[in-house]
Every structure is written in structure tokens, then in C-alpha cells.
Write an enzyme that holds these catalytic residues in place. Structure first.
Site, PDB file in Angstrom:
ATOM      1  N   LEU A   1       0.836  -1.200   0.000  1.00  0.00           N
ATOM      2  CA  LEU A   1       0.000   0.000   0.000  1.00  0.00           C
ATOM      3  C   LEU A   1       0.872   1.251   0.000  1.00  0.00           C
ATOM      4  CD1 LEU A   1      -2.439  -1.420   2.698  1.00  0.00           C
ATOM      5  CD2 LEU A   1      -2.941  -1.141   0.269  1.00  0.00           C
ATOM      6  N   PRO A   2       0.252   2.414  -0.321  1.00  0.00           N
ATOM      7  CA  PRO A   2       1.080   3.586  -0.596  1.00  0.00           C
ATOM      8  C   PRO A   2       1.738   4.300   0.593  1.00  0.00           C
ATOM      9  CG  PRO A   2      -1.228   3.961  -1.239  1.00  0.00           C
ATOM     10  CD  PRO A   2      -1.153   2.594  -0.689  1.00  0.00           C
TER      11      PRO A   2
ATOM     12  N   THR B   1       6.372   0.059   1.786  1.00  0.00           N
ATOM     13  CA  THR B   1       7.511   0.735   2.404  1.00  0.00           C
ATOM     14  C   THR B   1       6.950   1.802   3.341  1.00  0.00           C
ATOM     15  OG1 THR B   1       8.799   0.435   0.400  1.00  0.00           O
ATOM     16  CG2 THR B   1       9.625   2.034   1.986  1.00  0.00           C
TER      17      THR B   1
ATOM     18  N   LYS C   1      15.232  -1.784   4.320  1.00  0.00           N
ATOM     19  CA  LYS C   1      14.724  -1.196   3.066  1.00  0.00           C
ATOM     20  C   LYS C   1      15.093   0.293   2.986  1.00  0.00           C
ATOM     21  CE  LYS C   1      11.984  -0.247  -0.445  1.00  0.00           C
ATOM     22  NZ  LYS C   1      12.356  -0.578  -1.811  1.00  0.00           N
TER      23      LYS C   1
ATOM     24  N   LYS D   1       9.624  10.041  -0.920  1.00  0.00           N
ATOM     25  CA  LYS D   1       8.903   9.401   0.197  1.00  0.00           C
ATOM     26  C   LYS D   1       9.865   8.570   1.054  1.00  0.00           C
ATOM     27  CE  LYS D   1       6.240   5.352   0.975  1.00  0.00           C
ATOM     28  NZ  LYS D   1       5.578   4.170   0.499  1.00  0.00           N
TER      29      LYS D   1
HETATM   30  P1  NAD Z   1       0.545   2.248  -6.458  1.00  0.00           P
HETATM   31  O1  NAD Z   1       0.066   3.614  -6.107  1.00  0.00           O
HETATM   32  O2  NAD Z   1       0.705   1.884  -7.890  1.00  0.00           O
HETATM   33  O3  NAD Z   1      -0.399   1.137  -5.790  1.00  0.00           O
HETATM   34  C1  NAD Z   1      -0.986   1.248  -4.529  1.00  0.00           C
HETATM   35  C2  NAD Z   1      -2.391   0.670  -4.631  1.00  0.00           C
HETATM   36  O4  NAD Z   1      -2.967   0.628  -3.323  1.00  0.00           O
HETATM   37  C3  NAD Z   1      -3.328   1.519  -5.499  1.00  0.00           C
HETATM   38  O5  NAD Z   1      -3.898   0.713  -6.516  1.00  0.00           O
HETATM   39  C4  NAD Z   1      -4.376   2.007  -4.518  1.00  0.00           C
HETATM   40  O6  NAD Z   1      -5.669   2.163  -5.101  1.00  0.00           O
HETATM   41  C5  NAD Z   1      -4.348   0.900  -3.486  1.00  0.00           C
HETATM   42  N1  NAD Z   1      -4.951   1.237  -2.195  1.00  0.00           N
HETATM   43  C6  NAD Z   1      -5.022   2.450  -1.576  1.00  0.00           C
HETATM   44  N2  NAD Z   1      -5.659   2.315  -0.401  1.00  0.00           N
HETATM   45  C7  NAD Z   1      -5.992   1.010  -0.271  1.00  0.00           C
HETATM   46  C8  NAD Z   1      -6.661   0.248   0.723  1.00  0.00           C
HETATM   47  N3  NAD Z   1      -7.128   0.811   1.838  1.00  0.00           N
HETATM   48  N4  NAD Z   1      -6.844  -1.076   0.530  1.00  0.00           N
HETATM   49  C9  NAD Z   1      -6.385  -1.672  -0.592  1.00  0.00           C
HETATM   50  N5  NAD Z   1      -5.742  -1.008  -1.573  1.00  0.00           N
HETATM   51  C10 NAD Z   1      -5.543   0.308  -1.409  1.00  0.00           C
HETATM   52  O7  NAD Z   1       1.929   2.084  -5.672  1.00  0.00           O
HETATM   53  P2  NAD Z   1       3.075   0.992  -5.900  1.00  0.00           P
HETATM   54  O8  NAD Z   1       4.108   1.539  -6.812  1.00  0.00           O
HETATM   55  O9  NAD Z   1       2.451  -0.327  -6.189  1.00  0.00           O
HETATM   56  O10 NAD Z   1       3.752   1.006  -4.447  1.00  0.00           O
HETATM   57  C11 NAD Z   1       3.115   0.404  -3.342  1.00  0.00           C
HETATM   58  C12 NAD Z   1       4.112   0.318  -2.194  1.00  0.00           C
HETATM   59  O11 NAD Z   1       5.263  -0.403  -2.622  1.00  0.00           O
HETATM   60  C13 NAD Z   1       4.612   1.675  -1.691  1.00  0.00           C
HETATM   61  O12 NAD Z   1       4.733   1.604  -0.292  1.00  0.00           O
HETATM   62  C14 NAD Z   1       5.961   1.824  -2.373  1.00  0.00           C
HETATM   63  O13 NAD Z   1       6.842   2.661  -1.645  1.00  0.00           O
HETATM   64  C15 NAD Z   1       6.442   0.376  -2.381  1.00  0.00           C
HETATM   65  N6  NAD Z   1       7.419   0.067  -3.430  1.00  0.00           N
HETATM   66  C16 NAD Z   1       7.224   0.494  -4.711  1.00  0.00           C
HETATM   67  C17 NAD Z   1       8.167   0.195  -5.683  1.00  0.00           C
HETATM   68  C18 NAD Z   1       7.985   0.660  -7.112  1.00  0.00           C
HETATM   69  O14 NAD Z   1       8.967   0.579  -7.894  1.00  0.00           O
HETATM   70  N7  NAD Z   1       6.805   1.103  -7.514  1.00  0.00           N
HETATM   71  C19 NAD Z   1       9.306  -0.557  -5.351  1.00  0.00           C
HETATM   72  C20 NAD Z   1       9.470  -1.012  -4.042  1.00  0.00           C
HETATM   73  C21 NAD Z   1       8.517  -0.685  -3.084  1.00  0.00           C
END
Ligand code: NAD
Length: 326
Positions: A90-91, A121, A196, A271
Site C-alpha cells: 500500500l502507498p 515501504t 529497506k 517518500k
Molecule cells: P501504487 O500507487 O501503484 O499502488 C498502490 C495501490 O494501493 C493503489 O492501486 C491504490 O488504489 C491501493 N490502495 C489504496 N488504499 C488502499 C486500501 N485501503 N486497501 C487496498 N488497496 C488500497 O503504488 P506501488 O508503486 O504499487 O507502491 C506500493 C508500495 O510499494 C509503496 O509503499 C511503495 O513505496 C512500495 N514500493 C514500490 C516500488 C515501485 O517501484 N513502484 C518498489 C518497491 C517498493
């Protein structure tokens, strides 16, 4: 009769213990957050034989997941009903805390013996807040953030770094293996997030430093490819010089060579650096380079490039050098 009920209660104990600590029963997965990362991770679980029920407030995310064999749920409660394991990605801190501890959240609805794995994260204090509440409700909880980006999620080559009880980590391994290539047990709850944030702060600093040096050398008249070759065969080489060079056109697979699209967004780097700064402040650990990196990536964001890959910082430095050397 009495003997049979003793036998039955022994049987129940054995099945509960198995359910709580064995992965054999872990087939039903609730997946929360089907975004850039979660969409692929849930798809990999489904591909490898897990039954996955997903929840995401975004209808588009649910529709995309349905094409990969994930059954959509209308709420967190509906997703976790009957689940053996819950995986979330989640975000933000707030979204994770609400999703787990809210009155309609995971812990209020997860069956006893469920294992909860949060791969978002977040600040290490977030899993530390969730863990005791989960333990109180007899559900396991580990923090297991990931490295490897969207491509790693798609290709199931992510590295997981986990914190929590060792037996909960051991139980999580078959699922983590279905979504990634490496699994590290880092220590007690929150330790995965610490690892991380250390990794991403170093990645941000080396990325910024590579951009700074490449820009200076090119402005001094060096051939960019020659300079990169020198760095990659000398003491300054790093992941940033070897696979993620911020100068366009030198490494075809790097985001810089595709207009800085499709990598690790600058806004996510900000972030993570802000989370690392908060962590460092809490223990008064000096992070002078982390602080500079935070400021520079924030400037990239405030200039409107938050959606670009974080290696876009090279363009910011190049612009400054261009202005000073018309
Ligand atoms: P994203 O914004 O693409 O996806 C997050 C999803 O969570 C969205 O689809 C959103 O609608 C959903 N969401 C929001 N509230 C919710 C809830 N209450 N219940 C269920 N779903 C909900 O973000 P992402 O890129 O997939 O990143 C997600 C996490 O992973 C973050 O913490 C980010 O820091 C971490 N991360 C991302 C990457 C990357 O390269 N994108 C790499 C490593 C870690």
C-alpha cells in the site's frame, strides 16, 4: 466418549498448530493493494496455484487483476474472510495503519491463525504498532518490504527483507518465493523496513553522486561512454553506474534511455528519503548525505518531475551546468 473427546481436542490442537505455523494450509490469500507492484505480485501468486482474493478501492486495478485470475472483493473484510494469509502493498503509513487497525480493517476481520505480510515501504514504527494488536488477536504479522521495482514484481525477482517472529517469517517463505527471488530475515518487527530504508537512501545518494560526476566530466569535454567505462572499471563503480546510469543513451535498459519513464518514480524516492530522515532523527544518527539527497530529489519533484524516474536528477544538474556554461 471421554477418550474420544480428548482425542478430538488433541486433533483440534494439532490442526490449529499446523494452521498457525505450517505453510501447507496456506493456499487462500487475501491481497490488498493491486497497484503497480501489487497487481503483478498477486498475479504471480495466482499463477503459482494460490487462490487469490484481492481488494483495491480502484475499480481499474480490480478489473486488471481479474484478468490475471484474482477474484475481486468489495472490502477489506470481504477479502480477508476465510484467508490463510493476507499480503498487502500500500502507498503510505496512514493507509497501512488504517487498513490493518481500522474498525473495518484486517485485524478486526482476519481469522485466528492468519498470517499477515505487509510489503509496503513505511516507517518502522508502523509495523511496531500493528504487531502487538495482531498478536493479541492470535494472528501473525511480519513487515516484508521489497526491492526490485515494478520489473522485479512482474518477473517475480523481488528481494524481500523481513522483520518479525522467525516462525512467521519461515511460514511466509513459500509465498515470498512465489513473488520474488530472495528472502532475507532481518530481525525483529520493523527490521525489514530499516533495511529497506537504508538500501533506498544509499541508492538515492549514489544515484545523485553518479549524476553529479557524470555531468561534471561531460561538461569538461569527456566522451560520456568513455567516462562511464572508466567508472565501471575503477573504484567508483556502483549499481547506479553499472545498470542505472542517469545519462541517456549509455545503458539501453536504464530508465534514462527511455525518457526517464517506467522506473522508480522520483516521488517514491522522496517518500523513502523522508521516511529514512524521520528514522535517523529518532535516533539522532547523522545523515548529511541523506539530507542533501532529500532536498535535491524534492526540488526535482517541485519542478514537476515527480513522476519521472529518480535518475532524472541528472537533467536538473545538467540544466544548471548549461546555464553556467552557455
Ligand atoms: P501504487 O500507487 O501503484 O499502488 C498502490 C495501490 O494501493 C493503489 O492501486 C491504490 O488504489 C491501493 N490502495 C489504496 N488504499 C488502499 C486500501 N485501503 N486497501 C487496498 N488497496 C488500497 O503504488 P506501488 O508503486 O504499487 O507502491 C506500493 C508500495 O510499494 C509503496 O509503499 C511503495 O513505496 C512500495 N514500493 C514500490 C516500488 C515501485 O517501484 N513502484 C518498489 C518497491 C517498493
Amino acid at each position: 466418549m471421554a477418550a474420544r473427546s480428548i482425542l478430538n481436542s488433541q486433533y483440534l490442537f494439532v490442526t490449529f498448530t499446523k494452521r498457525a505455523y505450517s505453510s501447507k494450509a496456506d493456499k487462500n490469500v487475501a491481497f490488498l493493494g493491486l497497484g503497480n507492484m501489487g497487481g503483478y505480485m498477486a498475479a504471480n501468486l495466482a499463477k503459482k496455484g494460490f487462490t487469490v482474493r484481492g481488494y483495491d478501492p480502484s475499480k481499474e486495478a480490480l478489473a486488471a487483476a481479474a484478468k490475471n485470475g484474482i477474484t475481486g472483493a468489495s472490502s477489506i473484510a470481504a477479502a480477508v474472510e476465510g484467508a490463510d494469509v493476507v499480503v498487502s502493498i500500500l502507498p503510505s503509513n496512514k493507509v497501512v495503519l488504517d487498513a490493518y487497525l481500522g474498525k473495518d480493517g484486517v485485524i478486526a476481520h482476519a481469522p485466528k491463525g492468519t498470517l499477515l505480510i505487509d510489503s509496503s515501504t513505511v516507517d518502522p514504527n508502523v509495523p511496531k504498532q500493528i504487531h502487538p494488536v495482531a498478536t493479541e488477536k492470535s494472528v501473525g504479522f511480519i513487515d516484508a518490504p521489497v526491492s526490485g521495482g515494478v520489473m522485479g514484481a512482474q518477473n517475480a525477482t523481488l528481494a524481500f527483507m523481513a522483520g518479525g517472529r522467525k516462525e512467521d517469517f519461515d511460514r511466509s517463505v513459500p509465498l515470498l518465493k512465489a513473488m520474488g527471488a530472495k528472502q532475507f530475515f532481518c530481525g525483529e518487527i520493523g527490521a525489514g523496513q530499516v533495511a529497506k530504508l537504508c538500501n533506498n537512501m544509499l541508492m538515492g545518494i549514489t544515484g545523485m553522486a553518479t549524476a553529479e560526476c557524470m555531468n561534471m566530466g561531460i561538461k569538461m569535454g569527456l566522451d560520456p561512454q568513455v567516462l562511464l567505462d572508466v567508472l565501471n572499471n575503477s573504484s567508483a563503480r556502483s549499481w547506479s553506474t553499472e545498470v542505472y546510469c542517469p545519462v541517456p543513451g549509455l545503458i539501453p535498459t536504464a530508465p534514462s534511455s527511455r525518457n526517464y519513464d517506467g522506473g522508480f518514480k522520483n516521488e517514491l524516492m522522496v517518500k523513502d528519503l523522508e521516511l529514512a530522515s524521520g528514522m535517523a532523527l529518532g535516533i539522532r544518527s547523522p545523515i548529511p548525505l541523506g539530507a542533501v539527497a532529500t532536498q535535491l530529489y524534492r526540488i526535482v519533484q517541485s519542478r514537476g518531475y515527480g513522476q519521472k524516474d529518480f535518475s532524472f536528477i541528472f537533467q536538473l544538474l545538467k540544466d544548471e551546468a548549461d546555464k553556467n556554461n552557455p
